[in-house]
Design a protein around this motif. Structure first.
Motif, mmCIF file in Angstrom:
data_model
loop_
_atom_site.group_PDB
_atom_site.id
_atom_site.type_symbol
_atom_site.label_atom_id
_atom_site.label_comp_id
_atom_site.label_asym_id
_atom_site.label_seq_id
_atom_site.Cartn_x
_atom_site.Cartn_y
_atom_site.Cartn_z
ATOM 1 N N GLU A 255 -8.594 -62.613 31.138
ATOM 2 C CA GLU A 255 -7.942 -61.311 31.572
ATOM 3 C C GLU A 255 -6.928 -60.966 30.234
ATOM 4 O O GLU A 255 -7.104 -59.816 29.660
ATOM 5 C CB GLU A 255 -7.368 -61.258 32.545
ATOM 6 N N ILE A 256 -5.883 -62.127 30.064
ATOM 7 C CA ILE A 256 -5.027 -61.781 28.929
ATOM 8 C C ILE A 256 -5.586 -61.521 27.690
ATOM 9 O O ILE A 256 -5.029 -60.480 26.695
ATOM 10 C CB ILE A 256 -4.052 -62.923 28.785
ATOM 11 N N PRO B 242 -7.377 -66.272 34.160
ATOM 12 C CA PRO B 242 -5.926 -65.566 33.772
ATOM 13 C C PRO B 242 -6.249 -65.369 32.067
ATOM 14 O O PRO B 242 -6.085 -64.635 31.538
ATOM 15 C CB PRO B 242 -4.987 -66.476 34.087
ATOM 16 N N TYR C 119 1.298 -60.261 32.830
ATOM 17 C CA TYR C 119 0.030 -60.914 32.988
ATOM 18 C C TYR C 119 0.168 -61.806 34.265
ATOM 19 O O TYR C 119 1.439 -62.505 34.678
ATOM 20 C CB TYR C 119 -0.319 -61.827 31.859
ATOM 21 N N LEU D 293 4.397 -64.654 30.093
ATOM 22 C CA LEU D 293 3.437 -63.967 30.925
ATOM 23 C C LEU D 293 3.883 -63.023 31.884
ATOM 24 O O LEU D 293 3.494 -61.896 31.916
ATOM 25 C CB LEU D 293 2.432 -64.888 31.525
ATOM 26 N N THR E 149 -7.398 -58.156 27.193
ATOM 27 C CA THR E 149 -6.411 -57.177 27.115
ATOM 28 C C THR E 149 -5.846 -56.914 25.515
ATOM 29 O O THR E 149 -5.770 -55.862 25.021
ATOM 30 C CB THR E 149 -4.865 -57.367 28.035
#
Length: 182
Positions: free
Chosen positions: A110-111, A107, A44, A39, A114
């Motif tokens: 968000e990851i 998180p 990230y 990450l 993307t």
């Protein structure tokens, strides 16, 4: 694997899917310490708990399953459910680029957002439409960008997975021929 990486716009998808090397039993998302390293290396947020790692693994396998069989109703449904779980309606930014609105915080969302933005923006239509794919070997499923002019590559590496397939096919043919002759 020896293939050149995907173009920059599809790199998030390829890198995320290849956090697991099934052929070698390695998974960067299996433990917090290896996940944190991956990450961090990809920009990230690192703070993920074991539940987050499980959610990331499930998201990765959903995207990989879609790349294996893009027309499968099950793969399409799973991808659509994943999109709905992390993203709201798409928006167009002032610079004209596409983005997914967050449907949830954290998180994992968000990851995954993307990765999905890259897949939806650059991996489904246009010049990259059928070039990002997973290796045809079920024991591998490494995601690669197919640079063949006809976009008909099946194997992540012809010297590994392609050679194994050819050897299995050869053995099946010659083994069957040998049994028939006896």
């Amino acid at each position: 694997m020896r293939r050149n990486p995907a173009p920059a716009e599809l790199e998030p998808v390829e890198a995320f899917c290849n956090t697991a090397t099934l052929l070698h039993g390695e998974d960067d998302l299996a433990r917090p310490e290896t996940a944190g390293g991956w990450l961090r290396a990809h920009g990230y947020p690192e703070a993920v708990d074991p539940g987050d790692l499980m959610a990331l693994t499930e998201a990765r396998e959903t995207v990989r399953a879609f790349l294996v069989e893009r027309s499968s109703p099950e793969a399409l449904d799973a991808l659509n459910r994943l999109i709905q779980s992390v993203a709201g309606a798409p928006v167009v930014r002032p610079d004209g680029t596409f983005a997914l609105r967050p449907a949830g915080d954290g998180p994992v969302a968000e990851i995954v957002r993307t990765v999905l933005e890259a897949l939806l923006r650059d991996g489904l239509t246009g010049r990259h439409a059928t070039r990002l794919k997973a290796c045809a070997a079920p024991e591998c499923r490494w995601v690669f960008y197919d640079r063949a002019p006809s976009s008909n590559g099946l194997w992540c590496d012809m010297d590994v997975c392609g050679a194994r397939h050819k050897m299995r096919a050869y053995r099946a043919r010659t083994g069957a021929a040998t049994r028939k002759g006896t």
